[in-house]
Every structure is written in C-alpha cells, then in structure tokens.
Design an enzyme around this catalytic site. Structure first.
Site, PDB file in Angstrom:
ATOM      1  N   ARG A  41       9.818  -8.679  -3.414  1.00 29.42           N
ATOM      2  CA  ARG A  41       9.298  -7.307  -3.449  1.00 29.42           C
ATOM      3  C   ARG A  41      10.477  -6.349  -3.297  1.00 29.42           C
ATOM      4  O   ARG A  41      11.193  -6.392  -2.295  1.00 29.42           O
ATOM      5  CB  ARG A  41       8.299  -7.106  -2.313  1.00 29.42           C
TER       6      ARG A  41
ATOM      7  N   TYR B 155       3.168  -5.044  11.547  1.00 24.18           N
ATOM      8  CA  TYR B 155       4.163  -5.441  12.540  1.00 24.18           C
ATOM      9  C   TYR B 155       3.553  -5.604  13.929  1.00 24.18           C
ATOM     10  O   TYR B 155       3.934  -6.487  14.666  1.00 24.18           O
ATOM     11  CB  TYR B 155       5.287  -4.395  12.607  1.00 24.18           C
TER      12      TYR B 155
ATOM     13  N   HIS C  99       9.130   3.987  -2.566  1.00 22.84           N
ATOM     14  CA  HIS C  99       9.394   3.593  -1.173  1.00 22.84           C
ATOM     15  C   HIS C  99      10.256   4.694  -0.553  1.00 22.84           C
ATOM     16  O   HIS C  99      11.386   4.459  -0.131  1.00 22.84           O
ATOM     17  CB  HIS C  99      10.058   2.222  -1.130  1.00 22.84           C
TER      18      HIS C  99
ATOM     19  N   GLU D 176       3.523   2.437   2.262  1.00 24.74           N
ATOM     20  CA  GLU D 176       3.126   3.093   3.505  1.00 24.74           C
ATOM     21  C   GLU D 176       2.965   4.593   3.373  1.00 24.74           C
ATOM     22  O   GLU D 176       3.718   5.378   3.976  1.00 24.74           O
ATOM     23  CB  GLU D 176       4.140   2.772   4.606  1.00 24.74           C
TER      24      GLU D 176
ATOM     25  N   GLU E  43       4.701  -6.894   3.910  1.00 20.96           N
ATOM     26  CA  GLU E  43       5.794  -6.836   4.898  1.00 20.96           C
ATOM     27  C   GLU E  43       5.307  -7.333   6.238  1.00 20.96           C
ATOM     28  O   GLU E  43       4.198  -6.997   6.670  1.00 20.96           O
ATOM     29  CB  GLU E  43       6.269  -5.390   5.165  1.00 20.96           C
TER      30      GLU E  43
ATOM     31  N   ASN F 240       1.267  -4.088   5.178  1.00 19.12           N
ATOM     32  CA  ASN F 240       2.500  -4.183   5.976  1.00 19.12           C
ATOM     33  C   ASN F 240       2.048  -4.171   7.422  1.00 19.12           C
ATOM     34  O   ASN F 240       1.384  -3.221   7.846  1.00 19.12           O
ATOM     35  CB  ASN F 240       3.401  -2.962   5.780  1.00 19.12           C
TER      36      ASN F 240
HETATM   37  C1  FCB Z   1       8.292  -0.508   7.358  1.00 15.30           C
HETATM   38  C2  FCB Z   1       8.977   0.061   6.129  1.00 15.30           C
HETATM   39  C3  FCB Z   1      10.224  -0.698   5.760  1.00 15.30           C
HETATM   40  C4  FCB Z   1      11.021  -1.088   6.978  1.00 15.30           C
HETATM   41  C5  FCB Z   1      10.170  -1.756   8.021  1.00 15.30           C
HETATM   42  C6  FCB Z   1      10.910  -2.181   9.255  1.00 15.30           C
HETATM   43  O1  FCB Z   1       7.468   0.442   7.922  1.00 15.30           O
HETATM   44  O2  FCB Z   1       8.096   0.010   5.040  1.00 15.30           O
HETATM   45  O3  FCB Z   1      10.949   0.093   4.848  1.00 15.30           O
HETATM   46  O4  FCB Z   1      11.698  -0.001   7.469  1.00 15.30           O
HETATM   47  O5  FCB Z   1       9.141  -0.876   8.400  1.00 15.30           O
END
Ligand code: FCB
Length: 508
Positions: free
Chosen positions: A129, A345, A173, A218, A411, A343
């Site tokens: 990607r 985290y 992006h 995002e 992500e 995405n």
């Molecule tokens: C996400 C972004 C990516 C990167 C990661 C750590 O939010 O999409 O560009 O910065 O965080």
C-alpha cells in the site's frame, strides 16, 4: 502526541483552540434523528483482554502487506517538476515539526524504489500500500499534468507487478497541493471537484494495471488535526474550517468514487478510515451515550455519508449552515465503497462532559464527549496503548453494523525505537509481539464471520512521522537516515515467515 486527535474536541477546547462560535453559524440546524440512541452491543466498562489464539491460519490468497505514504518516504520534494504540498510548506515553517525535521529527503524512496520493492519481496509479501503525491502528478492541483510524476508511479507499479506484489494505491494521504490550500483547501467546496479530476488523471494513467484503490487516508485525522487542532498541515485552528472540511471531504469521496468508476468501472474502490473502538469510561448512561457519539465521529463520520447518505449521530444536532451542507448534497456524498479500509492502532475511552463545560463552550455543547486512550495495556514509544482486542472489537462491530462488508486492514503498527546492536542486528521483540497479538485478534474476528482480505503493517520503513519527525520508528525495516541504508529488523524477518506460512503459529 498525535493521540490527541482521538480526543480532539476536548483537547482543542481546553487548548482554547476554538473560540465560542456565534450562534448564527448554526442557523438552519436540524436535530440529528435518533441522536444519543444507546447501542447495547457496545462493550461495557473496563474491558479486559481476551484469550488470544496462539495459532491461526488465514484464508488462501490473504494479502500480507506493508503500507507507506508519499510524503513520509519519497523525499525529492521539488524534483522533476513536483509542485509544493501543504506538508512541504508546513515542515519548512520553523517550530512545526519536532527537531526541525522535514520530508525533503525522508527515505529517498523516489530514487530507491527498486530497493524498497526488493525489501517487500524479501519479506514474501504480496501487497504494498503506497500513496500518490497529488502535487507530483498535478503540481498546481488542477490542470497541467506532470508526466515525470506519472512516470515515477508507473514504473513503481510495473516493478511491483513484476515482483508479483499487488499495488494498493491511496490517492490522498494528506499532501494537498499548496496552491489548492491557497485557494481555501478542504474547507473550500471547489476542492471536491479538483480531487475528482485528479482521481481521473491517475486512474487513466495507472488503472490498466492497478485494480485496488483508496480515495482517502484517514479523512477524520487530516481534517481534525490539520484544520481544528493545527498540529498538522495546514496548521489551522478553526472549528468552522473543520466543520466545512469534513463536509467537503465527504463530497469529494462521493465525487472521487464516481470519477474513478467512470474511467475504470471494474476497479475496487475504498477509503482507509482511521478507526478505534470507543468504550464508555464507566457504566453510567451518560458515558455510554458519550461512547456512541465518539464512535460516530471517530469511526463513521465519513462512512455513513458514503454508504447511507447521512451523517452519523455524533453531534447534539447537525450544524448544516456551518458545515455548508446544501440541498441535494447527501446524495452526492454517497459512494458504495467496494471495501472498507481500517487503520487501527488503539482503543478509545469516552466519557461525558460536565454540564458547566457544556454550557460554557460551543464545542463541548455541540459534541459533549471527552476521548482518551486506554491506560491498562503497555505503551509504545509514541505513547499509544497496545490493545489487540481493539482490532477484534472494531472489525466485529463494522461487520455487524454494515452487513458483513469486505474489509482490509490498511494499517496497524507500533513505534519502538530499537536500533542496531554492534552486529548491526535490530532486535525488536516488542514489535513482533504487537503484530502477533493483533493478528491473533483479527483471526478471531474472522472465525466469527468477518470478511477480511488483507493486513498491512505500518510501515515498510522507518519514516517521517508527521509532527513527530523522525523521532518515532514504525518500520519493520530500519532506516539509517544519514546513509539511507535499510536493514530488515527481526520483526520483518518474522513477518516474512508469517506471510510464507499464511498464518501465525505457536513457534513463530
Ligand atoms: C496513521 C497514518 C500514517 C502513520 C501512522 C503511524 O494515522 O495514516 O501515515 O503516520 O498513523
């Protein structure tokens, strides 16, 4: 710390970023139907980690990938006819980026893309990607196309296909052409039409070889951190700009979708949404309602307009005038996405805002929610909580709420700043355990019915982490930014095994 984007209204408010808005801005508001409906499916109170499977096999043809973004890796910021982007301008403004870092050179991937493809190959991955820099393709954001820029991406796509790696292309992006920002940027309605034109330019040039696209990366992050919090380009701190930008991006998502399908009807088109399951801080009804509102703005503010032609019930009412919503707009925001990119985290903990805060601040009155990160799991170097169950919770909720859509994890990753030892080896065991646990959680969601087609580690390379500059390393490949030498970390070797075995095993 970019975690702040997860409690944006709270943090922006306490930072005094948004002055109280004149009530006239909100004329023409309608009360959002069903605002505040509680959803019994939301996880309650303090959620403990669940038992993760220690082994998991993924479906045949599963996409194992890594992700990057143009400004974070390419460098060559003004080579071969590239125009200036808002990130070039922002990073060149003193005081905006930690240590004065810029993406001028970054990982120099513009020149080293062949080496980067070799890394992907060495990790046995079948998907990559990456994003296209709009000002590299259209230096002023409209009209004239820079053939050098198009050629660069064309060579990259050919190189990937030759190496049997699927190109998964993000069209935006965050590096908006500066000239479009000078004309008003995302709060300006015209930007939606410019975006649709740009999408067609790229789809015409690469769509004979690229089948899988993402319109945005995002959307909530770049409008919020860029136009409300001011910590990302273009550095605005304006509630009004933020509200307008959210609507224009939703219009652009609809327009971009139609533009792409018009020239490439068979293309698969999605967006990579930044998502985070929102848990109520306590069992109180107020916090549960806050968690639902947090979910609506964090996870579905750009999804509901696309899939259902409406705004999710995030705010106490929808400020139509302030957002610039015109009659017929919600039809235009529709984009029946072929897949949902996630995405993810960490999780979010939501709580209600006190009556006094609500009464005295427009923003908290409009969006009465405080958002924070969880505090039970270990933290990565950037401060984000490691919480694998977040991926399970989010994927199962999207699967349930949107009738089992096709999902790609576009992500997930962690910042750990482990460097090479004397032998030049990078032992990053914490990154291995992060991905192993997130993959185990994902596999559990798939066992329970989620249709997930791929997982993309953020990131292939250590790179320019926005306002954090080069201080946060997310890569499965170590980059020595002085020499540009790339070294695959232990996690990259481990990931190569996962991809080869199509799953995680107790021993891996
Ligand atoms: C996400 C972004 C990516 C990167 C990661 C750590 O939010 O999409 O560009 O910065 O965080």
């Amino acid at each position: 710390m970019r975690l702040s984007r997860r409690h944006f209204l709270y943090s922006a408010l306490t930072a005094g970023a948004a002055a109280a808005l004149p009530s006239a801005l909100f004329s023409g508001c309608t009360v959002a139907s069903g605002a505040g409906r509680a959803n019994s499916a939301v996880t309650r109170g303090t959620v403990r980690q669940f038992a993760l499977p220690s082994e998991a096999t993924f479906p045949k043809g599963f996409f194992w990938g890594t992700a990057t973004a143009s400004y974070q890796i390419e460098g060559a910021w003004k080579e071969d006819g590239k125009g200036e982007s808002i990130w070039d301008r922002f990073a060149h403004t003193p005081g905006k980026i930690k240590n004065g870092d810029t993406g001028d050179v970054a990982c120099d991937s513009y020149h080293r893309w062949q080496e980067d493809i070799a890394l992907i190959r060495a990790m046995n991955l079948n998907s990559y990607r990456f994003s296209i820099s709009w000002p590299r393709v259209q230096p002023s954001g409209s009209g004239t196309v820079n053939s050098n820029g198009v050629d660069y991406y064309s060579r990259l796509v050919d190189g990937l296909l030759e190496a049997r790696i699927r190109p998964l292309v993000t069209l935006f992006h965050w590096d908006l052409p500066q000239m479009l920002q000078d004309a008003g940027g995302w709060p300006n309605r015209d930007t939606a039409a410019r975006f649709a034109d740009y999408v067609q330019v790229v789809a015409r040039a690469l769509g004979d070889r690229v089948s899988d696209w993402m319109l945005f990366n995002e959307p909530d992050a770049f409008v919020e951190v860029g136009y409300l919090e001011g910590m990302h380009a273009p550095g605005h701190k304006s509630l009004l700009d933020f509200l307008r930008a959210t609507h224009v991006v939703n219009l652009a998502q609809g327009a971009g979708f139609r533009a792409l399908k018009a020239v490439r009807p068979a293309a698969r088109v999605g967006t990579a949404f930044s998502m985070s399951p929102c848990e109520p801080a306590t069992d109180s009804e107020e916090d549960k309602l806050a968690a639902e509102r947090a979910h609506a703005i964090t996870n579905t503010w750009f999804l509901e307009p696309a899939l259902r032609g409406r705004y999710a019930d995030a705010l106490t009412f929808l400020p139509e005038t302030a957002m610039g919503i015109k009659s017929g707009d919600m039809e235009k925001t529709r984009a029946p996405l072929d897949f949902i990119g996630i995405n993810l985290y960490y999780r979010t903990i939501a709580s209600a805002v006190g009556t006094i805060e609500r009464a005295t601040h427009t923003q908290e009155w409009l969006f009465p929610v405080k958002m924070d990160g969880g505090r039970e799991g270990p933290r990565t170097d950037i401060g984000w909580e490691v919480w694998p169950k977040a991926l399970y919770d989010m994927v199962t909720r999207i699967t349930r709420d949107y009738n089992r859509p096709v999902i790609e994890i576009t992500e997930s990753g962690c910042a750990y700043n482990d460097g090479p030892n004397e032998a030049g080896v990078i032992h990053d065991a914490r990154r291995i355990s992060y991905h192993r646990d997130y993959l185990a959680a994902l596999s559990q969601a798939m066992v329970e019915g989620a249709d997930v087609r791929g997982y993309h580690v953020w990131s292939l390379l250590d790179n320019f982490e926005w306002a954090e500059g080069f201080s946060q390393r997310f890569g499965v490949t170590y980059v020595d930014f002085r020499t540009q030498k790339r070294t695959i970390k232990d996690s990259g070797r481990w990931y190569a095994k996962v991809a080869a075995e199509n799953g995680i095993s107790a021993l891996s």
